[in-house]
Motif scaffolding. Sequence first.
Motif, PDB file in Angstrom:
ATOM      1  N   PRO A   1      -1.850  -4.882  -9.054  1.00  0.00           N
ATOM      2  CA  PRO A   1      -2.240  -3.636  -9.190  1.00  0.00           C
ATOM      3  C   PRO A   1      -3.396  -2.943  -8.299  1.00  0.00           C
ATOM      4  O   PRO A   1      -3.315  -1.795  -8.104  1.00  0.00           O
ATOM      5  N   SER A   2      -4.025  -3.883  -7.343  1.00  0.00           N
ATOM      6  CA  SER A   2      -4.781  -3.113  -6.463  1.00  0.00           C
ATOM      7  C   SER A   2      -4.222  -2.585  -5.540  1.00  0.00           C
ATOM      8  O   SER A   2      -4.316  -1.575  -4.770  1.00  0.00           O
ATOM      9  N   ALA A   3      -2.915  -3.253  -4.896  1.00  0.00           N
ATOM     10  CA  ALA A   3      -1.974  -2.520  -3.875  1.00  0.00           C
ATOM     11  C   ALA A   3      -1.545  -1.171  -4.531  1.00  0.00           C
ATOM     12  O   ALA A   3      -1.501  -0.285  -3.711  1.00  0.00           O
ATOM     13  N   ILE A   4      -0.899  -1.106  -5.644  1.00  0.00           N
ATOM     14  CA  ILE A   4      -0.475   0.010  -6.350  1.00  0.00           C
ATOM     15  C   ILE A   4      -1.528   1.009  -6.332  1.00  0.00           C
ATOM     16  O   ILE A   4      -1.246   2.355  -6.378  1.00  0.00           O
ATOM     17  N   ALA A   5      -2.738   0.678  -6.779  1.00  0.00           N
ATOM     18  CA  ALA A   5      -3.973   1.432  -6.797  1.00  0.00           C
ATOM     19  C   ALA A   5      -4.217   2.219  -5.087  1.00  0.00           C
ATOM     20  O   ALA A   5      -4.282   3.601  -5.114  1.00  0.00           O
TER      21      ALA A   5
ATOM     22  N   ASP B   1       0.859  -1.290  -0.123  1.00  0.00           N
ATOM     23  CA  ASP B   1      -0.047   0.010   0.001  1.00  0.00           C
ATOM     24  C   ASP B   1       0.925   1.364  -0.076  1.00  0.00           C
ATOM     25  O   ASP B   1       0.341   2.504   0.043  1.00  0.00           O
ATOM     26  N   GLY B   2       2.231   1.270  -0.090  1.00  0.00           N
ATOM     27  CA  GLY B   2       2.929   2.406  -0.172  1.00  0.00           C
ATOM     28  C   GLY B   2       3.489   3.029   1.004  1.00  0.00           C
ATOM     29  O   GLY B   2       4.103   3.920   1.098  1.00  0.00           O
ATOM     30  N   SER B   3       3.071   2.220   2.277  1.00  0.00           N
ATOM     31  CA  SER B   3       3.478   3.162   3.571  1.00  0.00           C
ATOM     32  C   SER B   3       4.898   3.095   3.542  1.00  0.00           C
ATOM     33  O   SER B   3       5.494   4.190   4.118  1.00  0.00           O
ATOM     34  N   LEU B   4       5.967   2.149   3.477  1.00  0.00           N
ATOM     35  CA  LEU B   4       7.261   2.284   3.533  1.00  0.00           C
ATOM     36  C   LEU B   4       7.799   3.314   2.483  1.00  0.00           C
ATOM     37  O   LEU B   4       8.654   4.113   2.695  1.00  0.00           O
ATOM     38  N   THR B   5       7.305   3.256   1.265  1.00  0.00           N
ATOM     39  CA  THR B   5       7.803   4.320   0.224  1.00  0.00           C
ATOM     40  C   THR B   5       7.526   5.620   0.637  1.00  0.00           C
ATOM     41  O   THR B   5       8.184   6.732   0.557  1.00  0.00           O
ATOM     42  N   ARG B   6       6.281   5.842   1.343  1.00  0.00           N
ATOM     43  CA  ARG B   6       5.858   7.266   1.736  1.00  0.00           C
ATOM     44  C   ARG B   6       6.966   7.671   2.850  1.00  0.00           C
ATOM     45  O   ARG B   6       7.304   8.645   2.972  1.00  0.00           O
TER      46      ARG B   6
ATOM     47  N   ALA C   1      -1.766   2.321  -2.935  1.00  0.00           N
ATOM     48  CA  ALA C   1      -0.665   3.388  -2.833  1.00  0.00           C
ATOM     49  C   ALA C   1      -0.799   4.653  -3.529  1.00  0.00           C
ATOM     50  O   ALA C   1      -0.467   5.617  -2.924  1.00  0.00           O
ATOM     51  N   THR C   2      -1.142   4.670  -4.641  1.00  0.00           N
ATOM     52  CA  THR C   2      -1.280   5.739  -5.597  1.00  0.00           C
ATOM     53  C   THR C   2      -2.402   6.724  -4.998  1.00  0.00           C
ATOM     54  O   THR C   2      -2.079   7.907  -5.075  1.00  0.00           O
ATOM     55  N   GLY C   3      -3.378   6.029  -4.416  1.00  0.00           N
ATOM     56  CA  GLY C   3      -4.376   7.139  -3.999  1.00  0.00           C
ATOM     57  C   GLY C   3      -4.262   7.466  -2.743  1.00  0.00           C
ATOM     58  O   GLY C   3      -5.235   8.349  -2.149  1.00  0.00           O
ATOM     59  N   ALA C   4      -3.239   7.353  -2.007  1.00  0.00           N
ATOM     60  CA  ALA C   4      -3.072   7.687  -0.640  1.00  0.00           C
ATOM     61  C   ALA C   4      -2.594   9.110  -0.442  1.00  0.00           C
ATOM     62  O   ALA C   4      -2.568   9.525   0.695  1.00  0.00           O
TER      63      ALA C   4
ATOM     64  N   ARG D   1       3.180  12.691  -3.720  1.00  0.00           N
ATOM     65  CA  ARG D   1       3.374  11.242  -3.534  1.00  0.00           C
ATOM     66  C   ARG D   1       4.725  10.992  -4.358  1.00  0.00           C
ATOM     67  O   ARG D   1       5.146  11.212  -5.219  1.00  0.00           O
ATOM     68  N   PRO D   2       5.292   9.802  -3.744  1.00  0.00           N
ATOM     69  CA  PRO D   2       6.414   9.129  -4.443  1.00  0.00           C
ATOM     70  C   PRO D   2       5.928   8.524  -5.630  1.00  0.00           C
ATOM     71  O   PRO D   2       4.877   8.545  -5.989  1.00  0.00           O
ATOM     72  N   HIS D   3       6.846   8.023  -6.477  1.00  0.00           N
ATOM     73  CA  HIS D   3       6.448   7.213  -7.829  1.00  0.00           C
ATOM     74  C   HIS D   3       6.127   5.898  -7.404  1.00  0.00           C
ATOM     75  O   HIS D   3       6.760   5.069  -6.627  1.00  0.00           O
ATOM     76  N   PHE D   4       4.937   5.387  -7.958  1.00  0.00           N
ATOM     77  CA  PHE D   4       4.698   3.992  -7.672  1.00  0.00           C
ATOM     78  C   PHE D   4       4.167   3.298  -9.144  1.00  0.00           C
ATOM     79  O   PHE D   4       3.537   4.060  -9.945  1.00  0.00           O
ATOM     80  N   GLN D   5       4.433   2.134  -9.441  1.00  0.00           N
ATOM     81  CA  GLN D   5       4.359   1.330 -10.613  1.00  0.00           C
ATOM     82  C   GLN D   5       4.122  -0.118 -10.283  1.00  0.00           C
ATOM     83  O   GLN D   5       4.668  -0.622  -9.524  1.00  0.00           O
TER      84      GLN D   5
END
Length: 190
Positions: free
Chosen positions: A71-75, A49-54, A77-80, A86-90
Amino acid sequence: MIASPVDYWEPLWASGRRYRQITDTEAQLMADHLGPGRGRPALDVGCGDGSLTRHLHHQLGYRAAGIGCAPSAIALATGAAPAADRPHFQVMDVAADRLDDLPDPAYAVITCRLVFRFITDKDAFLDRVRQLLVPGGTFWVVTELADRRDDEDPLKSRGITAPDVELLTSRWSSVTAVDLDRLACFALRR
């Protein structure tokens, strides 16, 4: 092991499954072992979900990118966070996809939190990580250790074994390991 990472992870993330969040202790360990980012590139492998990336991006000051195969996890992360902040997510499988599809050719820090045990070909994965790290860069791995649970514990398989630890920690110029309850944090320097 997992035959297809996407087939395994996508239904879990899509169904609302969430995973262990970063604790204050873990955040302090990252600050101590990774240091300030100063805008240098960082890559979070299996970002969920991008918490560490953020955290890398906002609290430590890295120019962070998070990749994951679901893709659901990246969605999530991107929507947070707003796009400008926000950082880059892919969506990307670091074990199978082309490395030149990443936003940077090399990284000062690469993180892998609660993912290493799921990597099928750990040796090839570690070679890819070393290829992406700048000289002196740090590979930060947080993983559960199998020997921290009793043999009868059905969750024992969540951890990596002693041979996996040996493989993980070999061929680095510096290895630091720190205990964190059932987890271990490894700062591996190239």
